[in-house]
Structures are given as C-alpha cells and as structure tokens.
Write an enzyme that holds these catalytic residues in place. Structure first.
Site, PDB file in Angstrom:
ATOM      1  N   ARG A 102      -8.664  19.537 -59.116  1.00 28.88           N
ATOM      2  CA  ARG A 102      -9.817  19.627 -60.035  1.00 28.88           C
ATOM      3  C   ARG A 102      -9.544  18.665 -61.185  1.00 28.88           C
ATOM      4  O   ARG A 102      -8.577  18.839 -61.921  1.00 28.88           O
ATOM      5  CB  ARG A 102      -9.990  21.055 -60.548  1.00 28.88           C
ATOM      6  CG  ARG A 102     -11.004  21.151 -61.676  1.00 28.88           C
ATOM      7  CD  ARG A 102     -11.384  22.570 -62.017  1.00 28.88           C
ATOM      8  NE  ARG A 102     -12.242  23.143 -61.003  1.00 28.88           N
ATOM      9  CZ  ARG A 102     -13.077  24.166 -61.202  1.00 28.88           C
ATOM     10  NH1 ARG A 102     -13.173  24.721 -62.385  1.00 28.88           N
ATOM     11  NH2 ARG A 102     -13.806  24.628 -60.211  1.00 28.88           N
ATOM     12  N   HIS A 129     -18.951  18.931 -56.537  1.00 29.47           N
ATOM     13  CA  HIS A 129     -18.285  20.247 -56.413  1.00 29.47           C
ATOM     14  C   HIS A 129     -18.571  20.782 -54.996  1.00 29.47           C
ATOM     15  O   HIS A 129     -19.298  21.760 -54.819  1.00 29.47           O
ATOM     16  CB  HIS A 129     -18.816  21.183 -57.501  1.00 29.47           C
ATOM     17  CG  HIS A 129     -17.981  22.404 -57.733  1.00 29.47           C
ATOM     18  ND1 HIS A 129     -16.786  22.637 -57.067  1.00 29.47           N
ATOM     19  CD2 HIS A 129     -18.154  23.473 -58.569  1.00 29.47           C
ATOM     20  CE1 HIS A 129     -16.275  23.787 -57.484  1.00 29.47           C
ATOM     21  NE2 HIS A 129     -17.090  24.309 -58.383  1.00 29.47           N
ATOM     22  N   GLN A 132     -18.003  24.587 -53.871  1.00 28.18           N
ATOM     23  CA  GLN A 132     -19.035  25.462 -54.423  1.00 28.18           C
ATOM     24  C   GLN A 132     -20.269  25.466 -53.523  1.00 28.18           C
ATOM     25  O   GLN A 132     -20.821  26.518 -53.184  1.00 28.18           O
ATOM     26  CB  GLN A 132     -19.411  24.987 -55.836  1.00 28.18           C
ATOM     27  CG  GLN A 132     -20.551  25.753 -56.460  1.00 28.18           C
ATOM     28  CD  GLN A 132     -20.167  27.192 -56.735  1.00 28.18           C
ATOM     29  OE1 GLN A 132     -19.160  27.437 -57.378  1.00 28.18           O
ATOM     30  NE2 GLN A 132     -20.957  28.146 -56.259  1.00 28.18           N
ATOM     31  N   ASP A 223     -27.067  25.920 -63.514  1.00 28.49           N
ATOM     32  CA  ASP A 223     -25.666  25.743 -63.923  1.00 28.49           C
ATOM     33  C   ASP A 223     -25.686  25.488 -65.434  1.00 28.49           C
ATOM     34  O   ASP A 223     -26.759  25.254 -66.021  1.00 28.49           O
ATOM     35  CB  ASP A 223     -25.061  24.555 -63.150  1.00 28.49           C
ATOM     36  CG  ASP A 223     -23.587  24.317 -63.453  1.00 28.49           C
ATOM     37  OD1 ASP A 223     -22.917  25.224 -64.005  1.00 28.49           O
ATOM     38  OD2 ASP A 223     -23.084  23.211 -63.134  1.00 28.49           O
ATOM     39  N   CYS A 263     -23.546  29.006 -60.126  1.00 27.94           N
ATOM     40  CA  CYS A 263     -22.161  28.814 -59.679  1.00 27.94           C
ATOM     41  C   CYS A 263     -21.160  29.537 -60.570  1.00 27.94           C
ATOM     42  O   CYS A 263     -20.043  29.798 -60.133  1.00 27.94           O
ATOM     43  CB  CYS A 263     -21.841  27.327 -59.595  1.00 27.94           C
ATOM     44  SG  CYS A 263     -22.091  26.460 -61.147  1.00 27.94           S
ATOM     45  N   ARG A 291     -17.168  32.005 -52.016  1.00 25.41           N
ATOM     46  CA  ARG A 291     -16.198  30.923 -52.231  1.00 25.41           C
ATOM     47  C   ARG A 291     -14.944  31.175 -51.382  1.00 25.41           C
ATOM     48  O   ARG A 291     -14.405  30.269 -50.749  1.00 25.41           O
ATOM     49  CB  ARG A 291     -15.790  30.851 -53.721  1.00 25.41           C
ATOM     50  CG  ARG A 291     -16.897  30.512 -54.699  1.00 25.41           C
ATOM     51  CD  ARG A 291     -17.400  29.087 -54.539  1.00 25.41           C
ATOM     52  NE  ARG A 291     -16.341  28.105 -54.613  1.00 25.41           N
ATOM     53  CZ  ARG A 291     -15.844  27.571 -55.734  1.00 25.41           C
ATOM     54  NH1 ARG A 291     -16.340  27.924 -56.893  1.00 25.41           N
ATOM     55  NH2 ARG A 291     -14.892  26.652 -55.698  1.00 25.41           N
TER      56      ARG A 291
HETATM   57  N1   CP Z   1     -17.858  27.977 -59.936  1.00 19.92           N
HETATM   58  C1   CP Z   1     -16.608  27.587 -60.217  1.00 19.92           C
HETATM   59  O1   CP Z   1     -16.099  26.573 -59.718  1.00 19.92           O
HETATM   60  O2   CP Z   1     -15.952  28.427 -61.053  1.00 19.92           O
HETATM   61  P1   CP Z   1     -14.550  28.150 -61.743  1.00 19.92           P
HETATM   62  O3   CP Z   1     -14.731  27.029 -62.725  1.00 19.92           O
HETATM   63  O4   CP Z   1     -14.190  29.449 -62.410  1.00 19.92           O
HETATM   64  O5   CP Z   1     -13.558  27.772 -60.677  1.00 19.92           O
HETATM   65  N1  NVA Z   2     -20.972  21.867 -63.926  1.00 18.91           N
HETATM   66  C1  NVA Z   2     -19.933  22.812 -64.282  1.00 18.91           C
HETATM   67  C2  NVA Z   2     -19.527  23.613 -63.096  1.00 18.91           C
HETATM   68  C3  NVA Z   2     -18.470  24.645 -63.348  1.00 18.91           C
HETATM   69  C4  NVA Z   2     -18.078  25.367 -62.106  1.00 18.91           C
HETATM   70  C5  NVA Z   2     -18.755  22.070 -64.862  1.00 18.91           C
HETATM   71  O1  NVA Z   2     -18.407  21.006 -64.333  1.00 18.91           O
HETATM   72  O2  NVA Z   2     -18.192  22.524 -65.858  1.00 18.91           O
END
Ligand code: CP
Ligand code: NVA
Length: 306
Positions: A102, A129, A132, A223, A263, A291
């Site tokens: 990530r 993502h 997700q 989101d 999400c 997930r």
């Molecule tokens: N939706 C999602 O990816 O959540 P987190 O940021 O908690 O992993």
């Molecule tokens: N768009 C958001 C998604 C979090 C799961 C971010 O990148 O913070």
C-alpha cells in the site's frame, strides 16, 4: 487451484473477465464453507499508509489458509529510514512468497514488480484499489445474482476507488456512472481504458449531476472526499463535494431495490449520511467482510494450494 499462479495484480485490469468470475466463484465457495484450502506460504504487508480492513482481511485470510504474515511497517523496517525501494524489493524477494503493498505512487508499486520475481499485489495506491473492487463485485453479485447488466453509480471524488470501479465494472459487463465535480473527474486514461474494455456494450458515463447519475441504478457507491495524502485540502473540498452526498433524498431516485456501498472508512455527514449508512439499503458491512473472502481466493489462486 493455480488459476493465477505467480501473477502480479497491480491494477484490476491485470485480471480478465473470466479470471474475476473465477475468483468471485471461489470466494463465494470459501465464504459458504464449501471448500477448505491450505496454502503454507508467507505474505509480506508493506504499507506506507494506514489500513484496518486491508491489513486485517489479508492477514486473517492468510492465517486461515495456514500461511504466515509479516507486517513490514516502514516504521519498523529500514524502509522508514530511506533504504531504496529497489534494494528492499530484491531482498524481500529472497524471503517472501508474495508481497502486498500500500503506497502513494503507482510507479513505486511497478518498481517493486520490476525488481522481484514474487507476485506483487496492489493493496491501494493513489491510482487504484483493485482488491477493494473485487470485494465490491462479490457483494453486488450476492445481492443481484449476476453482475452483467446492473448499473453502479459512484459519487464523489474521481479517485483510486473510482478508477478500479470503472475498470472492474467494464470488465464484468456492468454499466458505470461516475458523478463528480468537474474538477475531480477520474483520470482520462482510465476513462479511455474503461471505454475500450466496454467496447460500447455498456455505459461508461461521467457527469457532474448526481441526480441524473442515480436514476434507476442498482448500486450507489461513495468514498471519502479527501483520500489519504489529501488531508491538507479536506476543508476546501467539503463545499465542492456536498451536492454529491449519498443521502436519503438521492436514494429515492435509484431502483427501489438499490443497495448502498462504501469502501470505508466513512465520514458520516460528509460523503454519506448516518441514516443511509445504517439504513436498510446498506450492504457496507457485507462488503467489508467480502474483502477477506475474495483476498483468500486471490492468495490461493496466485500462490497455489498444498
Ligand atoms: N477499504 C479499505 O481499504 O480500508 P482500509 O484503509 O482500512 O484498509
Ligand atoms: N480513496 C480512499 C480509500 C480508502 C480505502 C483513500 O485512498 O484514502
């Protein structure tokens, strides 16, 4: 159980329609307890950003498969002290069986993929993502029996989640409508890619009108308005995005059986209201659970089973 053996998943379009169908089918079987897979391998989690769902769902999925997880938080590795990615990548490649990352820049993820032999999984970048959206597709399939022909409307920021949704929906024969303020549309290259995948067979629509976007659709999705890394602009975004709030009034335009997805994490009172989040149309908690099932299917398919 080796359908995707050794593959990187840097974006959702690294998977074909048939491969996603296969993953969703396996995830549903795993969720129903119809299959019990074993995979005694080691997953590394290299997360430069916070995570609850992705971190825990990947970890539990790997533990339930009989594998191990190593948390490579930059603060407890040399990554946080500036060891170059190309060095870290080549070393982790010698220890791990698979690495989920990530990070901010998609190019960093691509660099890891370039310097490793092991599979690299995108656990969220600023660009996409994909894990997700695999869970989102499973949730829609559970609710409506199939994906093809359903319409998903995404409201808010044309961000990483919007990008993966556009490609994922196009791959699965779903119509996708993206309602954003005009300055916050998804990247044009993603729009083009989604339209190319769709080949004109399904809708790929961008609009700045949330009501038009919501009319008659089966899925309303939102989101956060400021993603991780955009905290400095959070306050200035609130008034711009307010017309795109997923609330009870907007829900009245959708199909009477429409479901609501997010999400998470959510900001109640900003992109979604408390009553919609906790209301009868919400499938947000199933979506979060999924997930784990879909990532278990992904790990087993990429790593192979014992
Ligand atoms: N939706 C999602 O990816 O959540 P987190 O940021 O908690 O992993
Ligand atoms: N768009 C958001 C998604 C979090 C799961 C971010 O990148 O913070």
């Amino acid at each position: 159980m080796e359908a995707l053996k050794g593959r990187d998943v840097l974006g959702i379009a690294d998977l074909s329609t048939e491969e996603i169908q296969g993953l969703l089918h396996l995830a549903a079987q795993l969720k129903a307890g119809q299959v019990n897979l074993r995979c005694n391998k080691v997953l590394g989690l290299l997360f430069y950003k916070a995570s609850t769902r992705t971190r825990v769902s990947f970890s539990v999925a790997m533990y339930q498969l009989g594998g191990q997880v190593i948390d490579l938080n930059p603060n407890v590795t040399q990554v946080g002290r500036g060891e170059p990615a190309v060095d870290t990548a080549r070393v982790l490649d010698r220890y791990l069986d698979i690495l989920a990352i990530r990070t901010f820049d998609q190019k960093e993820l691509e660099l890891f993929a370039q310097y490793t032999q092991i599979p690299i999984i995108n656990a969220l970048t600023d660009w996409e993502h994909p894990c997700q959206v695999l869970a989102d597709l499973l949730t829609v399939q559970e609710c409506f029996g199939s994906l093809a022909g359903t319409t998903l409307t995404y409201l808010g920021d044309g961000n990483n989640v919007a990008h993966s949704l556009m490609l994922g929906c196009a791959l699965m024969g779903m119509n996708i409508r993206i309602a954003t303020p005009s300055a916050y549309q998804p990247d044009n290259s993603i729009v083009e890619q989604a339209r190319q995948i769709s080949g004109g067979r399904t809708e790929v629509i961008l609009t700045d009108d949330p009501v038009i976007a919501a009319k008659g659709v089966q899925v309303l999705y939102t989101d956060v308005w400021a993603s991780m890394g955009q905290e400095a602009s959070a306050d200035e975004r609130i008034p711009v995005f307010h017309p795109y709030q997923l609330n009870e009034q907007l829900l009245t335009y959708a199909d009477p059986d429409a479901i609501v997805l997010h999400c998470l994490p959510a900001h109640r009172g900003e992109e979604i209201t408390e009553e919609v989040m906790e209301g009868v149309r919400s499938r947000i908690w199933d979506q979060a659970e999924n997930r784990m099932h879909v990532q278990k299917a992904l790990l087993a398919s990429i790593l192979g089973t014992d």
